[in-house]
Scaffold this motif. Structure first.
Motif, mmCIF file in Angstrom:
data_model
loop_
_atom_site.group_PDB
_atom_site.id
_atom_site.type_symbol
_atom_site.label_atom_id
_atom_site.label_comp_id
_atom_site.label_asym_id
_atom_site.label_seq_id
_atom_site.Cartn_x
_atom_site.Cartn_y
_atom_site.Cartn_z
ATOM 1 N N ILE A 81 0.866 -1.175 0.000
ATOM 2 C CA ILE A 81 0.000 0.000 0.000
ATOM 3 C C ILE A 81 0.909 1.233 0.000
ATOM 4 N N PRO A 82 0.615 2.268 -0.799
ATOM 5 C CA PRO A 82 -0.573 2.444 -1.631
ATOM 6 C C PRO A 82 -0.405 2.073 -3.100
ATOM 7 N N ASP A 83 0.817 1.846 -3.570
ATOM 8 C CA ASP A 83 1.027 1.754 -5.015
ATOM 9 C C ASP A 83 0.713 0.396 -5.625
ATOM 10 N N TYR A 84 0.756 -0.670 -4.827
ATOM 11 C CA TYR A 84 0.570 -2.016 -5.381
ATOM 12 C C TYR A 84 -0.548 -2.772 -4.679
ATOM 13 N N PRO A 85 -1.769 -2.231 -4.709
ATOM 14 C CA PRO A 85 -2.883 -2.925 -4.037
ATOM 15 C C PRO A 85 -3.507 -4.006 -4.925
ATOM 16 N N TRP A 86 -2.655 -4.781 -5.563
ATOM 17 C CA TRP A 86 -3.144 -5.911 -6.346
ATOM 18 C C TRP A 86 -2.202 -7.089 -6.100
#
Length: 638
Positions: free
Chosen positions: A167-172
């Protein structure tokens, strides 16, 4: 707003609209898609006066795109010494307006019960693998990493449930991030999310690749961005074996072994073009051109074959077991022989041709020169000169970048002990007060120091970064070769990042760059603390828990309670008195399980143990075992 890669699944980003209803709730919606958001507050209901009658307006959005910004303001008088409470509730749906309103209403009416349920759930997480050690900073970080691990869970209807990278840039969802992190999740008892994440990665990988290859990156709408780097497939195999050792569920192993089997076949048939047992292709290092025979791919592939052999044995596949064991043994020998550099006392970054190496050296010189690393420029130029003076017609090992992945043979415990100790000592040259540099040639004047001060660049880049994962790999490696005090030193370095910027969390890049929460951080704490310092190493399918502790010398009073192993719970207590007497106490909750406490043979120690404990010596190991609920051992010097 559509998620990343939304265009691949017909998600559109229409013009956003906003209105306020009669209850004073703001209703946002997309003009083209079923995207809805409700923002409600009870201030709108309790402040019905002329001053607050017209409190809603739209203003120009500060962002690019089709979004809209609404402003809702209230005047509130609070007398001195008094307080007022109010609520703001935000809910959304990508299915219908009705669902968004229904959920908003549910939260407004039932939030106290929801809050208490959440408190209870988080308290339960904290009690699992509960740590008590002299180093209270590490203890606190370990507790909060359990919460961090919970924060990164994404449960997306119709798609799946699993941990995301950060979090926050890679919430997958990511393959390799999960493969590191989920090993740590097992040590802290968060097992349900482990199995759902594995199910998600396996099903999507099968749908996209169909050959056992594991995906690298997938957005939450189901679109796969990268179908997989080479290391992710063998690391998936080792993850399956590791989880099985904790859950003992043979059905779990039977479910995923076909993927393991297909993946290993794909590795050797599609990626090992010269048939030398080293698959070609990108591993963990995302450096252009670094895609030949990588050390981390080799180390993780060797471990995968060893773990697959153990799985085949459990599943009653003797021929496959023998084949995998032979491959693993050959690979271990070849890694130690062919990747080792006596000149650098390190394993090589990669095996490749002179042409590949020279091209990479030119890029690395530019990088080092740009970062003002004259020592690295000098070393790279010297390597270039040696290559040109002594050309090779066949691929050979090269040490160029001093990337952290050169430590993976120690992480996987396949390095010969003499090489391992030399390499671990070399690795110390590429650490700063917060941990290991990703790329060794980027190291700065802080390298080799334990001074906690830090001044980073104004604009963040992964170039020159110190990251938690490389530090975790070094910690695991140090413990694997019997150096818990050095492992603890690296753990203390990494812990300096805890709460450095965001209270209660640890960044992806030390001390405060990249993700504010990173899933794989738990790998660097759970595995070293639970499995190495306290030595809890389960074989749940056999109903055996091995305890092989190697406690740091400064931890003279330590405990780890409520460690979940299948339907059993293990607790370990360690205490050393001022007189030098050591006491180890292990408890379990399940019946018919065997506890095996194993210690290095030491004829200078007198042991005393509780009733029901058997003692035997095998080779260089003293073993104490019981099927009782308690195993208590005292150690005194003769």
């Amino acid at each position: 707003m559509p998620t990343w890669l939304g265009e691949r699944t017909d998600m559109k980003d229409g013009k956003d609209l906003v209105t306020m209803n009669k209850d004073g709730h703001l209703y946002f919606r997309d003009s083209e898609m079923e995207y809805h958001c409700i923002v409600s507050t009870n201030l709108a209901a309790i402040m019905r006066d002329s001053e607050n009658a017209n409190n809603f307006s739209t203003i120009e959005s500060p962002y690019k795109g089709n979004g809209i910004t609404a402003l809702q303001s209230f005047n509130m008088l609070i007398p001195a010494g008094e307080s007022k409470k109010f609520q703001v509730v935000i809910s959304g749906s990508y299915e219908s307006r009705a669902i968004s309103y229904s959920e908003n209403k549910d939260i407004r009416e039932n939030w106290p019960e929801m809050l208490e349920a959440k408190k209870a759930r988080l308290t339960s997480l904290a009690q699992q693998s509960k740590l008590n050690i002299p180093d209270k900073k590490i203890e606190e970080a370990f507790e909060w990493l359990k919460y961090n691990s919970d924060w990164v869970i994404r449960d997306v209807p119709h798609i799946g449930r699993g941990i995301t990278a950060g979090i926050p840039d890679y919430p997958w969802w990511f393959g390799v991030d999960s493969e590191y992190a989920l090993k740590g999740y097992m040590t802290i008892g968060q097992t349900d999310i482990v199995e759902s994440t594995i199910a998600l990665l396996d099903s999507v990988s099968e749908a996209v690749n169909g050959n056992g290859k594991i995906i690298h990156e997938m957005s939450t709408n189901g679109a796969v961005f990268n179908p997989g780097n080479i290391n992710e497939t063998p690391q998936f195999a080792s993850l399956i074996w590791e989880v099985f050792k904790w859950n003992g569920d043979k059905a779990f192993l039977e479910r995923y072994f076909p993927t393991v089997e297909k993946g290993l076949s794909w590795l050797m048939e599609a990626q090992d073009k010269d048939g030398n047992l080293f698959p070609d292709g990108f591993g963990m290092m995302e450096i252009h051109g670094l895609d030949s025979e990588m050390i981390d791919v080799a180390a993780y592939t060797q471990r995968a074959f060893a773990d697959a052999a153990a799985m085949a044995e459990v599943l009653g596949k003797p021929e496959l077991e023998q084949q995998y064991r032979e491959t693993a043994a050959k690979m271990a020998a070849k890694i130690n022989a062919e990747f080792w550099s006596e000149e650098f006392n390190s394993f090589a970054d990669f095996i490749g041709t002179d042409q590949q190496a020279l091209h990479l050296i030119e890029d690395a010189i530019v990088r080092a020169d740009t970062l003002d690393k004259p020592w690295a420029v000098e070393e790279l130029k010297a390597t270039r000169a040696k290559i040109k003076a002594n050309p090779s017609a066949t691929p050979r090992p090269f040490v160029l970048h001093h990337n952290w992945v050169v430590n993976t043979p120690m992480e996987m415990k396949i390095a010969d002990p003499d090489k391992a100790l030399k390499a671990l000592d070399t690795g110390a040259n590429y650490a700063n007060p917060f941990g290991m540099f990703v790329t060794g040639i980027d190291r700065d004047e802080s390298a080799g120091s334990d001074d906690g001060s830090f001044k980073g660049p104004e604009i963040f880049s992964y170039t020159g970064a110190v990251m938690t994962l490389p530090t975790a790999v070094q910690i695991v490696g140090e413990n694997n070769y019997g150096r818990p005090d050095k492992a603890l030193n690296y753990l203390q370095k990494m812990t300096r990042s805890f709460s450095y910027a965001l209270p209660g969390s640890m960044y992806e890049v030390s001390p405060d760059y990249g993700m504010i929460v990173q899933a794989w951080n738990i790998y660097g704490y759970g595995v070293p603390i639970v499995q190495q310092f306290f030595g809890i190493q389960p074989m749940a399918h056999k109903k055996i828990v091995y305890i092989r502790p190697q406690m740091p010398s400064s931890w003279n009073n330590a405990s780890l309670e409520n460690v979940k192993v299948a339907d059993n719970t293990i607790s370990v207590y360690f205490e050393e008195s001022e007189s030098g007497e050591k006491q180890i106490r292990v408890t379990q909750t399940a019946d018919q399980w065997e506890l095996r406490l194993e210690l290095p043979l030491d004829n200078s120690i007198i042991y005393s143990f509780n009733e029901g404990v058997a003692n035997e010596t095998e080779g260089d190991t003293d073993r104490f075992s019981t099927r009782g609920k308690v195993l208590e051992l005292k150690l005194n010097q003769k």
